[in-house]
Design a protein around this motif. Sequence first.
Motif, mmCIF file in Angstrom:
data_model
loop_
_atom_site.group_PDB
_atom_site.id
_atom_site.type_symbol
_atom_site.label_atom_id
_atom_site.label_comp_id
_atom_site.label_asym_id
_atom_site.label_seq_id
_atom_site.Cartn_x
_atom_site.Cartn_y
_atom_site.Cartn_z
ATOM 1 N N ASN A 104 0.808 -1.217 0.000
ATOM 2 C CA ASN A 104 0.000 0.000 0.000
ATOM 3 C C ASN A 104 0.837 1.261 0.000
ATOM 4 O O ASN A 104 0.315 2.351 -0.117
ATOM 5 N N VAL A 105 2.141 1.101 0.130
ATOM 6 C CA VAL A 105 2.998 2.259 0.186
ATOM 7 C C VAL A 105 3.785 2.422 -1.106
ATOM 8 O O VAL A 105 4.610 3.286 -1.239
ATOM 9 N N ASP A 143 1.014 5.623 14.542
ATOM 10 C CA ASP A 143 0.388 4.533 13.799
ATOM 11 C C ASP A 143 0.712 4.570 12.308
ATOM 12 O O ASP A 143 0.422 3.615 11.583
ATOM 13 N N ASP A 144 1.300 5.651 11.839
ATOM 14 C CA ASP A 144 1.615 5.771 10.418
ATOM 15 C C ASP A 144 2.851 4.948 10.069
ATOM 16 O O ASP A 144 3.816 4.896 10.852
ATOM 17 N N TRP A 145 2.858 4.324 8.895
ATOM 18 C CA TRP A 145 3.996 3.492 8.491
ATOM 19 C C TRP A 145 5.282 4.296 8.386
ATOM 20 O O TRP A 145 6.374 3.783 8.564
ATOM 21 N N PHE A 146 5.138 5.605 8.112
ATOM 22 C CA PHE A 146 6.305 6.462 7.902
ATOM 23 C C PHE A 146 6.734 7.202 9.164
ATOM 24 O O PHE A 146 7.639 8.038 9.122
ATOM 25 N N TYR A 147 6.112 6.914 10.308
ATOM 26 C CA TYR A 147 6.416 7.654 11.541
ATOM 27 C C TYR A 147 7.902 7.568 11.898
ATOM 28 O O TYR A 147 8.562 8.580 12.153
ATOM 29 N N ALA A 153 6.931 11.295 2.050
ATOM 30 C CA ALA A 153 7.318 10.228 2.976
ATOM 31 C C ALA A 153 8.143 9.158 2.275
ATOM 32 O O ALA A 153 9.060 8.573 2.863
ATOM 33 N N GLU A 154 7.812 8.892 1.003
ATOM 34 C CA GLU A 154 8.547 7.881 0.253
ATOM 35 C C GLU A 154 9.987 8.307 0.011
ATOM 36 O O GLU A 154 10.924 7.511 0.123
ATOM 37 N N LEU A 155 10.187 9.581 -0.303
ATOM 38 C CA LEU A 155 11.533 10.060 -0.583
ATOM 39 C C LEU A 155 12.424 9.989 0.653
ATOM 40 O O LEU A 155 13.581 9.560 0.578
ATOM 41 N N LYS A 209 2.973 16.944 5.704
ATOM 42 C CA LYS A 209 2.274 16.540 4.476
ATOM 43 C C LYS A 209 2.955 15.325 3.828
ATOM 44 O O LYS A 209 3.419 15.376 2.692
ATOM 45 N N PRO A 210 3.019 14.202 4.568
ATOM 46 C CA PRO A 210 3.782 13.036 4.099
ATOM 47 C C PRO A 210 3.234 12.405 2.831
ATOM 48 O O PRO A 210 3.996 11.832 2.047
ATOM 49 N N GLU A 211 1.919 12.488 2.599
ATOM 50 C CA GLU A 211 1.317 11.826 1.445
ATOM 51 C C GLU A 211 1.272 12.727 0.212
ATOM 52 O O GLU A 211 0.781 12.329 -0.840
#
Length: 807
Positions: free
Chosen positions: A23-24, A105-109, A79-81, A130-132
Amino acid sequence: MKTWVSKLLVMLMVVSISVSNANVAFGDASAPTAASKKTFLTDISGHWAEKTIEKFAAEGMVQGYENGSFQPNGTMKRAELITVINQLFGFQETGAVSAADVTPDDWFYTEVAKAQKAGYITGYTNGRFKPEQAITRQETAVLIAHMLDLEVTGSSNAFTDTVNSPEWSKGAIGAVTEAGVMQGYNENIFKPTAQVTRAEAVVILDRAYQAKNVAYDKAGVYGPETDVEKINQNVVINVPSVTLQNMDIQGNLLIGRGVGEGDVTLKNVKVHGTTTVQGGGENSIHFEDSIMVTVVVDKVDGKVRIVVNGSTQIADVTVQSNAKIEAQSSAEINKVTLSEALPQASNVQLVGSFETVNVIAKSIVVDIPKGSIKDLNVDSAAAGTKLDLGREASIVTLIMNAAINVAGQGTVQSATVNAEGISMEKPASNMKVGSDVAKEVKLKIGGKDVAANDAKQPASTPSASGSLSNDSSNSDSGSTGSGSTGSGNNSGEQPGGGIDIHPLPTGDVPVLSSVTKKATVTESVYAVSDMDGWVYIVESGTTRSQIGLEEAVRGGIGKKEAVKANQGVYIDTTGLSKTKVTFLVIALSAEGQVSYPEFIKLYAGKDDALEYSGTSQSGRTNSSIIFNFNKEIQNHLPDLEALKAAITFSVNHEPFQPLHAEDEIRLYANSLEVVFAVPYSGEANKLHLNASVIQDTYGNVYDREVTTSDIKAGLNVQLVSDKRVFAVGDEIAVRVNQRTTVYLVPSAVRFNTLFDVENEVVAKRGTKVTVAEQEPDQDVMIPTADLTPGSYSVLVWPGNSVHITLQ
């Protein structure tokens, strides 16, 4: 061959594209899959980044999607970068997350926490990250400029479309374009608000990686034979069979996954940043005579063995995966943390001597087959963890804040029970109840429920079947009865119960004479014994017994020569440590009797590097801390006041402060001593010495900073009265500042280890008294009825001594 390469970049980048979660993945397409050498990405033909993507796809290091596409023009979220960057550049430490739109709880925390700690992201002025949101080119420029520590420039003015760009991005755009990490488009535009594509991300981070890192991608030995090579970038090792020698790495060091199960060796390497170990096998990573601030062990698959030997010093090791950490000989590891990142059922093996071990991980196995740990702290989050202690393992202080299982026949000297549900195969020598549980708390001892306060192990009595663990440390740890600054090896001590020992044979002991007191390693040391047998040179801290001496010779930390009574012998010192400095000369008779030790100094030679060899403390009054070096030293600054100004002191983790005006410094032999006007106290004091302030007698300047490990105020014993002469049969009143054992032993004896002190008691030439927990700073009476007249020392180990006379 050392190259500026981007191979690791692409491999790591594409691993993080999927972020271990379908999902990421970039966009909503199905998760990327690894591309093999025979796989062709269907949508990169003719693309401007085709060659970069295709090259690494052919090597199996780039991932496409299951439908065969790479989607080079797809966008990349913020967040991906940062996830790519953290893995690529080895950012492991986490800090506080200040962004309002990032929750635990966020995968990128965790990735945001790493990026904030590394200091290359700040977020928006409204407090959000604004991670997304897809990241723009100007945002990427700011991020890259921060990460590479680039100086902002006005080069952005060269682009026609950045004139109206916000001020926070203009300088960064100029910096990254001037550095060649990002480029503009035709018609002299930069497109600052355009979204960064996947292909652009590959190329931008490739260039950033090349600017930031030195990579070693072929097996071999790198670094000069002599002198030291200074590297200002990060260093990456991503292939096996690489040796780095004589290097000063200003950035981070990554031992990457590409090492596989192979070997990597560091020889005389200093790493100022974080050393991350992601590769290596069961017999793989070797740190020899090296200095590292932080080491992170994070191997995804399998177990890695890290061997630390020679004069290596590591301040902090964080273990996040299965590992064996082995501290050999005089190497020093100050702190090991078994972090919460360790999966349940992980296995970590610790062998050797460690100052502090903190266990935070839940339900893991910590295997300690042999060696010693001064302080082992089990966090409240570590429930279900098992400590497996071998017969040759010892823990001085164990604090248990969670329900754990302590198995095996190893020794625990002092244990604090601060949780319910604890079980131990055998009790500690001294046990107490912590403040977080009821005083009546129970634990299992040998499978039976026992009240913690009743679980104390009986005080041991010396017997021929006992043993003493002796893992010597690099630094001299304090003076004792003789006033010597030799290493006070404390392993095996049981406060309140002494130690188990092999009593030395009775009868006449050899007497040494004409011993060389100072030499250079490779020179011979002369000594005379009045008995037939052998003469040994061994590192300080070696147990004074035939077993201990022979172990030292076999282990490479000692030498011996046969000797005839009253005939001199020369002992070759070639091969002994050039950083230990303090050695012992000991004679062993043919009948097995052991002489008292003669302390000598063996310095490094003229052509050897000047090295810091450890810190020692004054055991008398907690008023002195000493920096020791491997050669005789001199002041490199104009005067002692300038040298004093180059030293700062931290009390219990507070910020470092200059020395007080009343404090003094003394420079002699191989030592720089700081004498405090007011004795220090507490458990976490540190000294810091600036670089380039000390030189050896040959003019070689020590160009590194020195920060000591935590220094704990030592034990202290004082006579209650001013009286120093007593009659045999009198009781001597003393007071101590901590729970310990107080000894009264002949003052003519020079003690090297606690073993020596206990043997005087076993031989009935001395006596001892245990000071219970409730008795510090109260009168303690030492009996003298069974002793003979003579000069004696009242002492605590390790700590100070007071001389008295019995008549």
